[in-house]
Design an enzyme around this catalytic site. Sequence first.
Site, PDB file in Angstrom:
ATOM      1  N   SER A  86     148.431  34.111 -13.119  1.00 34.12           N
ATOM      2  CA  SER A  86     147.162  34.821 -12.562  1.00 34.12           C
ATOM      3  C   SER A  86     146.552  36.010 -13.570  1.00 34.12           C
ATOM      4  O   SER A  86     145.487  36.542 -12.937  1.00 34.12           O
ATOM      5  CB  SER A  86     147.286  35.460 -11.322  1.00 34.12           C
ATOM      6  OG  SER A  86     147.647  34.477 -10.120  1.00 34.12           O
TER       7      SER A  86
ATOM      8  N   SER B  95     144.731  33.948  -9.782  1.00 30.75           N
ATOM      9  CA  SER B  95     144.365  34.364  -8.676  1.00 30.75           C
ATOM     10  C   SER B  95     143.362  35.881  -8.909  1.00 30.75           C
ATOM     11  O   SER B  95     142.771  36.364  -8.099  1.00 30.75           O
ATOM     12  CB  SER B  95     145.520  34.773  -7.618  1.00 30.75           C
ATOM     13  OG  SER B  95     146.390  35.667  -8.270  1.00 30.75           O
TER      14      SER B  95
ATOM     15  N   LYS C  34     142.717  44.904  -8.492  1.00 34.60           N
ATOM     16  CA  LYS C  34     142.679  43.707  -7.799  1.00 34.60           C
ATOM     17  C   LYS C  34     143.214  44.120  -6.322  1.00 34.60           C
ATOM     18  O   LYS C  34     143.964  45.158  -6.059  1.00 34.60           O
ATOM     19  CB  LYS C  34     143.992  42.682  -8.237  1.00 34.60           C
ATOM     20  CG  LYS C  34     144.228  41.364  -7.516  1.00 34.60           C
ATOM     21  CD  LYS C  34     145.084  40.559  -8.440  1.00 34.60           C
ATOM     22  CE  LYS C  34     145.381  39.404  -7.722  1.00 34.60           C
ATOM     23  NZ  LYS C  34     146.556  38.473  -8.623  1.00 34.60           N
TER      24      LYS C  34
END
Length: 485
Positions: free
Chosen positions: A176, A152, A77
Site C-alpha cells: 500500500s 490503500s 494517511k
Amino acid sequence: MKLETLTIHEIVDLLKNKEISYSEVVDSVLKQIEGQNEKYGAYLYTDPDGVREQAKALDDKGVTPQNPLYGIPYGLKDNFCTDHMPMTCASKMLENFRPPYNATAYESIKNAGGILLGKTNMDEFAMGSSTETSYFKVTKNPWDLTKVPGGSSGGSAAAVAANMAYYSLGTDTGGSIRQPSSFCATVGLKPTYGLVSRYGVTAFASSFDQVGPITKDITDCALVLNAIAGHDAKDTTSLNLDKKDYTQCLTKDIKGLKVGICDSFMGDNLQPEIRAAIDAAIEVYRDLGAEIVPVCAQFLDHALAAYYIISSAEASTNMSRYDGVRYGYRAEDYNDLEEMYNKTRSEGFGLEVKRRIILGSYVLSSGYYDAYYNKATRVRTMIREDFNRMFDSCDVLLTPTTANTAFGLGERTDDPLAMYLTDVYTVPANIVGAPALSMPCGFDKNGLPIGLQLMGPVLCEETILKAAFAFESATDFHTQQPKID
Ligand code: GLN
C-alpha cells in the site's frame, strides 16, 4: 518559483538561507489543496488555519531550520492517531472518532518540527488497492483523472504527486505504499518490519503492517526515514537498534553491487511497456558498474494466496474490536446486545472489510485451519527461505512494482480477484518482513507512470537507498510532473 514542486531538501536549503519564509512554504501547498483537493480527493481532512498559525509562529521567532523536516508541511494517511484531528480509517465505523493519543511516527515528526497538513484518503481500514473502498470519497490519479491512484495509501501518494504535500506517510501491509507510488510516480518505501513504530496506527494485519514515507525523491525518503525509524517501547514488535543516518549511504558509486533479476517477477501478464522499462533500468545499472545476477525462487507463485489468507485471518481478529460498545459507530435501533453487534457491524463496515472478515474467520475456523491458515504460514516460511537463497547471491532484487500501470476508476471494483492480483509483486516483501522501495522508472504510451521495485534483505535499507539513489542520479524520471492546472 513554484515552491510546491520542490523537494524537502531544496526547501530546507531555501529556509536556511532565509530566501523564503515558513509561511510561504505552507501557503504553497495549502494553495494547491484549496485549488485541487476537490478534483483529486487526496485529503479527507485538513487544518489550514492551524497550519498557517504554526508557520507564522516560526516566522515570528525567526528560527532557522534545526533539522531537515523543520517547518515542512506533510500529509498523514487517515489510519494514524493524532489527538487534534479526526481519524476515520475512511470508514463509517470511525466517522466521528477523535483519538485521545498520538501515533509515535507522528510524534517523531512533530519533534523534528514537521507541520501536519491533514489526513489523507485511503481504502477502508487499508484494505484495497485503489482507494475506491473509502466510505467518504474516491481519490483520483493526478496523472489521469480517469485512473485510480492505487491503494490503500492512494490519498498520500496523490497528495505528493499533485504537490499538495512535500511528503506523506502511509502504511504498507501488502504493497500500500509502493503500489500507489508506482501509479503516481512518487518514491515509496516499506521499511523492514519493526524498524518504524506502529504504535497509534490502526492495525490491519499485524504481522505485515509497516509505516513508511512517500516522497518526491530518494534523498527525501532517507530524510523522512531518519525521523521515523527507531525503537519504541510502546510497540512490542519495534526493533531495538541504534539510530542511523540514512543519507550517509546516498553515493552514486555502486560498482560491483549485485543486482538480482528473478523470473518470477517477470510473468506473462506483465504489461510490455513495463517490461521494456525494467529492461532499460537493468541497462542503467549495468552502465553504472553493477553486476546483473539471475536468481530464482521456487515458491513465489504462492505468495499472493498466502498473503490474502494470513492477512485476512489477522484482519478478522483486528476488526473484532469495532463492536459498537467501546468507540466508533453504534446502530440506532436494536433490541438486545446481539442485535446491536449485528447491526453496528453490518451498517458500519463496507463490502471489502466484510469480505476480509468472512474470509479470515473461515480460514481460522476449526475445520479449515490446517487446510488454509496453517498451510499458508508454512508457505510463508518457504518464501522466506527463497529470499534467503536469492540474497546469498545478490545484494538487491530489481523487479517491477506492479504488472500494470494505473487502471481505470471502477474497472476492478466488481472483481476482487483482479484487484488482489495488483499486489502480486509487492506482497513478498511483507511476507518476509524485508524492506522494499518503489521509484519511477518510465511512462507508458498513455503517459502513466511505471514503478521500479528494489528489495533487499532485512535491515538493508541502506543498500536499497544507495542503489535507488544511483539510478535516480542517472535518470530524470523523478523530475517529471503531472499536468495540473
Ligand atoms: N492491497 C493489499 C490488500 O488489500 C494491500 C493493502 C495494504 O498494504 N494495506 O490487502
